[in-house]
Design an enzyme around this catalytic site. Structure first.
Site, short mmCIF file in Angstrom:
data_model
loop_
_atom_site.label_atom_id
_atom_site.label_comp_id
_atom_site.label_asym_id
_atom_site.label_seq_id
_atom_site.Cartn_x
_atom_site.Cartn_y
_atom_site.Cartn_z
N HIS A 198 0.84 -1.20 0.00
CA HIS A 198 0.00 0.00 0.00
C HIS A 198 0.87 1.25 0.00
CE1 HIS A 198 0.66 -0.55 4.42
NE2 HIS A 198 0.65 0.78 4.44
N GLU A 224 -3.73 3.99 1.90
CA GLU A 224 -4.01 4.29 3.31
C GLU A 224 -4.00 5.80 3.47
OE1 GLU A 224 -1.15 2.60 6.02
OE2 GLU A 224 -1.95 3.68 7.76
#
Lengths: 141, 141
Positions: free
Chosen positions: A82, A131
């Site tokens: 991520h 995120e």
């Protein structure tokens, strides 16, 4: 809007082995690599490699239900998992994502830096799991 | 040793669509996203999303022989492709990599920022393709 690129999350089968990569191959000083900690609520162990302007977050599965297990089955050696961007207010960011039609994967919860985070589904960001992390409040003297 | 995290490389089927993601979903100002350029020698089109401390590099295949085609076959929506760290001297970095047993994928060549780069095989870095980029020399007045 998003602010700094806080970190790149890299899922690995062994955080200790991955620390050795950054220390021994790429020459990151040992004191720029944090101790490994556990985040049982999220099913991960993690450590940060501190670079001049950003961080690499190393994450390793913790427990049989870890959300990282599936990723490592597909990528046994590890891989990029991520990208984390900072936002000023996680609830405002969450609301923005919903209004703009993106799929938010969780209610804001406390992440590895001790501030609330959300994840946005990869389908909304060209295949990349994003995120969003509320930036730490500046310390007041 | 490595310095700044210069950028995260994200391979996408359409740079224009990906620019819209960062502009419309994540609120990056349009003037913080660079024009799309071509790097025919490397078989890619690219553009940068400028964040406060680092960059996202969007890359799209250019031509049937593009090294990105294979990645997009496996990841049709796109995905995180590489991480780029700055080094002071690309030839010294290349020699360090070889001495330390890592597989360097190319002779130093000019990259998207106009300075020489090399790539290090993912097998040497926990499944992550690493780009090392010689940092731009500071301008002299």
């Amino acid at each position: 809007m998003i602010g700094r690129l806080n970190h790149v999350g890299i899922a690995v089968p062994s955080i200790e082995d991955a620390k050795a990569t950054y220390r021994d191959l790429y020459g990151v000083p040992a004191d720029a690599i944090t101790e490994t900690k556990e985040l049982p609520a999220q099913g991960v162990k993690f450590a940060f490699v501190n670079l001049a302007n950003s961080q690499i977050e190393l994450i390793e599965p913790l427990g049989a239900d870890s959300p990282i297990n599936n990723f490592l089955e597909k990528n046994p050696k590890g891989g990029q998992h991520h990208v984390c961007f900072e936002v000023a207010d996680i609830y405002a960011a969450r609301d923005d994502m919903v209004v703009r039609g993106a799929k938010v994967l969780n209610e804001p919860r406390i992440g590895a830096h001790g501030t609330p985070i959300i994840f946005v589904h990869p389908k909304d960001s060209n295949g990349v799991l994003i995120e969003l992390m509320e930036m730490p409040k500046a310390a007041h003297g």
